[in-house]
Each structure stands twice: as C-alpha cells, then as structure tokens.
Design a protein around this motif. Structure first.
Motif, short mmCIF file in Angstrom:
data_model
loop_
_atom_site.label_atom_id
_atom_site.label_comp_id
_atom_site.label_asym_id
_atom_site.label_seq_id
_atom_site.Cartn_x
_atom_site.Cartn_y
_atom_site.Cartn_z
N ASP A 102 0.64 -1.15 -0.14
CA ASP A 102 0.07 0.26 -0.26
C ASP A 102 0.93 0.92 -0.02
O ASP A 102 0.55 2.28 -0.48
CB ASP A 102 -0.99 0.32 0.99
N ALA A 108 -4.09 2.95 -3.28
CA ALA A 108 -4.04 3.31 -2.28
C ALA A 108 -3.34 5.10 -1.76
O ALA A 108 -3.53 4.92 -0.82
CB ALA A 108 -2.89 2.50 -1.12
N SER A 111 -6.44 6.82 -2.51
CA SER A 111 -7.82 7.08 -1.52
C SER A 111 -6.93 7.73 -0.84
O SER A 111 -7.62 7.98 0.86
CB SER A 111 -7.45 5.70 -1.08
N ASP A 112 -5.87 7.45 0.44
CA ASP A 112 -5.46 8.31 1.61
C ASP A 112 -5.12 9.28 1.68
O ASP A 112 -5.65 9.98 2.41
CB ASP A 112 -3.84 7.89 1.34
#
Length: 179
Positions: A102, A108, A111-112
């Motif tokens: 990730d 990822a 998304s973070d």
C-alpha cells in the motif's frame, strides 16, 4: 558502539550506518534524532545507483519514522502526512509502483489522499475566491489542503480513469487558486 553512546555522540554520522543499525536506533530515538534518521533514510532512498528494493526499504524506514515525528497539533500531523505523500509519490514515480504494498500503490495513495481532505475541490475553490476575508482558521485549512495535494500532479499519471482520479484531477486545478 552501543545505542546510548550513539545518542550522546553528536559527531556520529548516521548516513554511514546500515539500514538495520539505523532501524534499531530509530526504535528509541526521539526528537532531532528521529528527524535525522528520517532525513538519512530518505537520502538513501534517493540514491539512483541502489537496487529498487533497497531504495524502497530505506523509504519505508523514513515513512515509519515520520509517523512518530509529528506532534499532536493539526499542522504537525498535516506536515507528516504531506511528507509521506510526497515520498510515496516519489517512490511510485521514480522507483515504480507496487500494488502489493500500500505504501507504493498509486490507488492506495489516492485513497489516502482523499481521506485526508476535509473539503471537496468545489468547497475549497468557493472559499478561495474570497480567502482574504476568511478567518485565520479557514485560511489555514485551505493552506493545509494545498499542502496535502502537492503530490497530485505526479500521482494522477499513475491512476486509471475513474471517480477518484477525476476528484484528484479537480484538486490539481483547485490548488492553483488556494492561498
């Protein structure tokens, strides 16, 4: 040389240490020592002559140390998150993405990034239109969003078309208008 002596010896050059030694030292390090570990680890990650996996290990150490560096204030936390976003993007861009990890996965990281943002691009843009008349806290929030989206120009090229990429593309446009 033991860890206690290392901590007390200001002349020790952490940049010459192995990753294992630095990782061990970082477990108990605090403050400036921890900052030094992060800088040294990041410097090793940037070394173009090293194998990609070795560079990722150094970058991973820097990421882990950065998580411990920040204080409890919102600016301290935002600084640590922004530094991690920038390093993760750099590794993805320069060393290569890795969807199995990730930290190096563009999806990822995207998304973070979305999770770290409180405002939508439209909300931030609306506030930016009259930012000089905003309260200091609101201006600070816009600055925080600008900092947390600094890596997006390089990240979006690694994302597949879709809603998250579209939202991050909107942020790349919006951040140009933020104070």
């Amino acid at each position: 040389m033991n860890a206690d002596a290392d901590r007390e010896d200001p002349s020790c050059d952490l940049s010459t240490w192995t990753i294992e030694r630095l990782r061990s030292f970082a477990e108990d390090a605090q403050g400036r020592q921890l900052e030094s570990v992060s800088v040294v680890a990041q410097g090793h990650a940037y070394r173009a002559g090293e194998p990609h996996e070795v560079r990722k290990q150094w970058a991973k150490l820097s990421l882990r140390v950065n998580q411990r560096l920040h204080g409890d204030g919102p600016w301290d936390e935002a600084r640590a998150v922004q530094q991690n976003f920038m390093l993760r993007t750099w590794v993805i861009d320069q060393v290569g993405p890795d969807d199995e990890d990730d930290d190096w996965s563009p999806d990822a990281l995207a998304s973070d990034t979305v999770t770290a943002l409180v405002l939508t691009p439209a909300e931030a843009l609306a506030l930016a239109d009259y930012w000089r008349s905003l309260a200091v806290e609101q201006i600070s929030e816009l600055r925080r969003h600008k900092n947390l989206t600094a890596h997006l120009d390089r990240l979006v090229d690694h994302l597949q078309p879709g809603p998250v990429r579209d939202q991050l593309l909107a942020w790349t446009e919006t951040r140009q208008h933020l104070p």
